[in-house]
Motif scaffolding. Sequence first.
Motif, mmCIF file in Angstrom:
data_model
loop_
_atom_site.group_PDB
_atom_site.id
_atom_site.type_symbol
_atom_site.label_atom_id
_atom_site.label_comp_id
_atom_site.label_asym_id
_atom_site.label_seq_id
_atom_site.Cartn_x
_atom_site.Cartn_y
_atom_site.Cartn_z
ATOM 1 N N LEU A 82 65.071 2.975 -91.411
ATOM 2 C CA LEU A 82 65.133 2.296 -92.709
ATOM 3 C C LEU A 82 63.758 1.709 -93.061
ATOM 4 C CD1 LEU A 82 67.474 1.690 -94.678
ATOM 5 C CD2 LEU A 82 67.797 -0.478 -93.484
ATOM 6 N N GLN A 83 63.333 1.916 -94.330
ATOM 7 C CA GLN A 83 61.996 1.452 -94.747
ATOM 8 C C GLN A 83 62.053 0.180 -95.586
ATOM 9 O OE1 GLN A 83 59.129 2.948 -93.776
ATOM 10 N NE2 GLN A 83 60.387 4.339 -92.562
ATOM 11 N N HIS A 84 63.269 -0.223 -96.003
ATOM 12 C CA HIS A 84 63.427 -1.425 -96.834
ATOM 13 C C HIS A 84 64.723 -2.121 -96.421
ATOM 14 C CE1 HIS A 84 65.183 2.074 -99.004
ATOM 15 N NE2 HIS A 84 66.222 1.271 -98.958
ATOM 16 N N ALA A 85 64.859 -3.383 -96.808
ATOM 17 C CA ALA A 85 66.094 -4.115 -96.487
ATOM 18 C C ALA A 85 67.153 -3.798 -97.539
ATOM 19 C CB ALA A 85 65.817 -5.612 -96.458
ATOM 20 N N VAL A 86 68.392 -3.630 -97.087
ATOM 21 C CA VAL A 86 69.523 -3.390 -97.993
ATOM 22 C C VAL A 86 70.469 -4.586 -97.844
ATOM 23 C CG1 VAL A 86 71.511 -1.900 -98.456
ATOM 24 C CG2 VAL A 86 69.327 -0.890 -97.757
ATOM 25 N N VAL A 87 70.736 -5.278 -98.961
ATOM 26 C CA VAL A 87 71.541 -6.505 -98.901
ATOM 27 C C VAL A 87 72.583 -6.488 -100.012
ATOM 28 C CG1 VAL A 87 71.480 -9.039 -99.051
ATOM 29 C CG2 VAL A 87 69.566 -7.825 -98.001
ATOM 30 N N CYS A 88 73.798 -6.911 -99.680
ATOM 31 C CA CYS A 88 74.811 -7.112 -100.713
ATOM 32 C C CYS A 88 75.610 -8.366 -100.357
ATOM 33 C CB CYS A 88 75.748 -5.907 -100.826
ATOM 34 S SG CYS A 88 76.994 -6.178 -102.091
ATOM 35 N N ASP A 89 75.503 -9.379 -101.224
ATOM 36 C CA ASP A 89 76.211 -10.643 -100.970
ATOM 37 C C ASP A 89 77.662 -10.601 -101.451
ATOM 38 O OD1 ASP A 89 73.872 -11.613 -99.938
ATOM 39 O OD2 ASP A 89 73.280 -12.707 -101.748
ATOM 40 N N ASP A 90 78.022 -9.579 -102.261
ATOM 41 C CA ASP A 90 79.424 -9.464 -102.689
ATOM 42 C C ASP A 90 80.266 -9.117 -101.450
ATOM 43 O OD1 ASP A 90 78.523 -9.726 -105.277
ATOM 44 O OD2 ASP A 90 78.629 -7.585 -105.740
ATOM 45 N N PRO A 91 81.483 -9.692 -101.346
ATOM 46 C CA PRO A 91 82.288 -9.400 -100.165
ATOM 47 C C PRO A 91 82.668 -7.914 -100.084
ATOM 48 C CG PRO A 91 83.472 -10.837 -101.718
ATOM 49 C CD PRO A 91 82.103 -10.637 -102.269
ATOM 50 N N PRO A 92 82.697 -7.316 -98.894
ATOM 51 C CA PRO A 92 82.286 -7.917 -97.631
ATOM 52 C C PRO A 92 80.759 -7.979 -97.532
ATOM 53 C CG PRO A 92 82.891 -5.611 -97.268
ATOM 54 C CD PRO A 92 83.155 -5.912 -98.710
ATOM 55 N N LEU A 93 80.257 -9.186 -97.126
ATOM 56 C CA LEU A 93 78.812 -9.391 -96.955
ATOM 57 C C LEU A 93 78.227 -8.269 -96.090
ATOM 58 C CD1 LEU A 93 76.313 -11.321 -97.084
ATOM 59 C CD2 LEU A 93 77.202 -12.400 -95.012
ATOM 60 N N MET A 94 77.123 -7.688 -96.560
ATOM 61 C CA MET A 94 76.543 -6.565 -95.816
ATOM 62 C C MET A 94 75.022 -6.633 -95.912
ATOM 63 S SD MET A 94 74.957 -3.529 -96.805
ATOM 64 C CE MET A 94 74.161 -2.526 -95.585
#
Length: 316
Positions: free
Chosen positions: A200-212
Motif C-alpha cells: 500500500l502506498q497511501h493510507a485508507v481510512v473510513c470513519d463510517d461504521p464499521p471503522l476501517m
Amino acid sequence: MNRSVAIVGAGVSGLTCAVLLAENGYRTVIFADETGSRTTSAVAAAIWYPYDAEPFDAVIAWSLTTFERLRALASEPGTGVSMLELRQFARAGEAAVPEWALTLGARKLRLTETPAAFTSGFALTVPLTDTSIYLNYLAERLVAAGGKIRGNVHFNALGEISSAFGLIVNCSGVGARRLVGDHDVEPHRGQVLLVANPGLQHAVVCDDPPLMYAIPRAHDCVFGGTNEISDSREPDAASSARILTECSRVLGIEPPRVLRERVGLRPFRKSGVCLNHERLSDGRAVIHNYGHGGSGFTLSWGCAEEVLALAQQVQN
Ligand SMILES: Cc1cc2nc3c(=O)[nH]c(=O)nc-3n(C[C@H](O)[C@H](O)[C@H](O)COP(=O)(O)OP(=O)(O)OC[C@H]3O[C@@H](n4cnc5c(N)ncnc54)[C@H](O)[C@@H]3O)c2cc1C
C-alpha cells in the motif's frame, strides 16, 4: 522561582511537553507507571488526523499547529516522522471535505481512486509518526536537553509528588480518571493488527461504521480498527478476524500475514481535552493536559506549546 517540573506520563503528551519545557530551561523529570511500548501512545497508528476528540475549534487549532511541527520533523532524519497521502472515504453519499482540510490542500478523489466498498472520498498529505521510532526520538531529545524519565512510578494523587518540584504537569491519559478523579474520561478501546505491508502506498481510512483503516509504515502496515467503551487491554479474536476481513475486502487483497495484535485505550474526555491549571493545597501549580481521545499525536505539539505558555504564566 522553582523551575523544577514533574510530568506525570510518558506517552506522546508527556514526552512532547517534557521536551518543550526542558528545552526552555526547566529541570524536567517524567514519572510514569508505564513507558515506551507499554503506553497507549505506542499502539497508535499514528497518523495526523483530528478524530474522536473535543471541542472542535480548539482541536482544529491545536491540530494545525502540530501539523506544522510534525511536517518540519519529517525532513529531519531519525525522527520517525514522514509525510503520507491519507485517503478518507465515506460508505454512503458524498464525503464532505472539511474546511480545515481544504486549507491543507485536500482534493476530492476520482471514482477510479475509490475502492468499490466506498462511494466517495478526499485525499490530503499528512504527517505519519512511526511510534516505534518517534517515542524514542522524543525521549532522547528530552535527555539531550537535561531531562530524565523515571518509569514504574505510580501515583494515587498528585500531592504525592515530591515538593522539590514547584510545577506539575498531568499528562496521565486515561489514568486521569483515577489520578484526579475525572469521571468525564472514558476509555475508547482501540484494537489494531500489524500485518505485512501488502504494498500500500497511501493510507485508507473510513470513519463510517464499521471503522476501517489501513496505514502503511516503513516495515509493516496497521490494520484497524475498533472504538468501544471498555477498559480491556486484551486483544479479542473476533475483532481481529473482523478487522482482517474488512481491510482485505476493501483493499481487494488476500488477507496478509498478521505480525501482531495490539490494544490501546484512547483517553476520550466527554467535556473535551482538559488543558488548564489549578493549585494543589500546598500552593504548587498543576497544569493538566489529558483527554486527547483518538488524536493524541495530532494534538501533541499544539497542546504542549499551550502548556509551556501556561507554565511561564503561572510561575510569574
Ligand atoms: C488503536 C489506536 C489508534 C490510534 N491512532 C491514532 C492516530 O492515528 N493519530 C493520533 O493522533 N492518535 C491516535 N490514537 C490516540 C493516541 O494514541 C492517544 O490519544 C495518545 O496516545 C494519548 O497519549 P497520552 O500521552 O495522553 O496518554 P498515554 O499514551 O496513555 O500515556 C499516559 C501515561 O501516563 C501514565 N500514567 C497514567 N496514570 C498514572 C499514574 N497514576 N501514575 C503514574 N503514571 C501514570 C501512563 O503510565 C503513561 O505513561 C490512537 C489510539 C489507539 C488506541
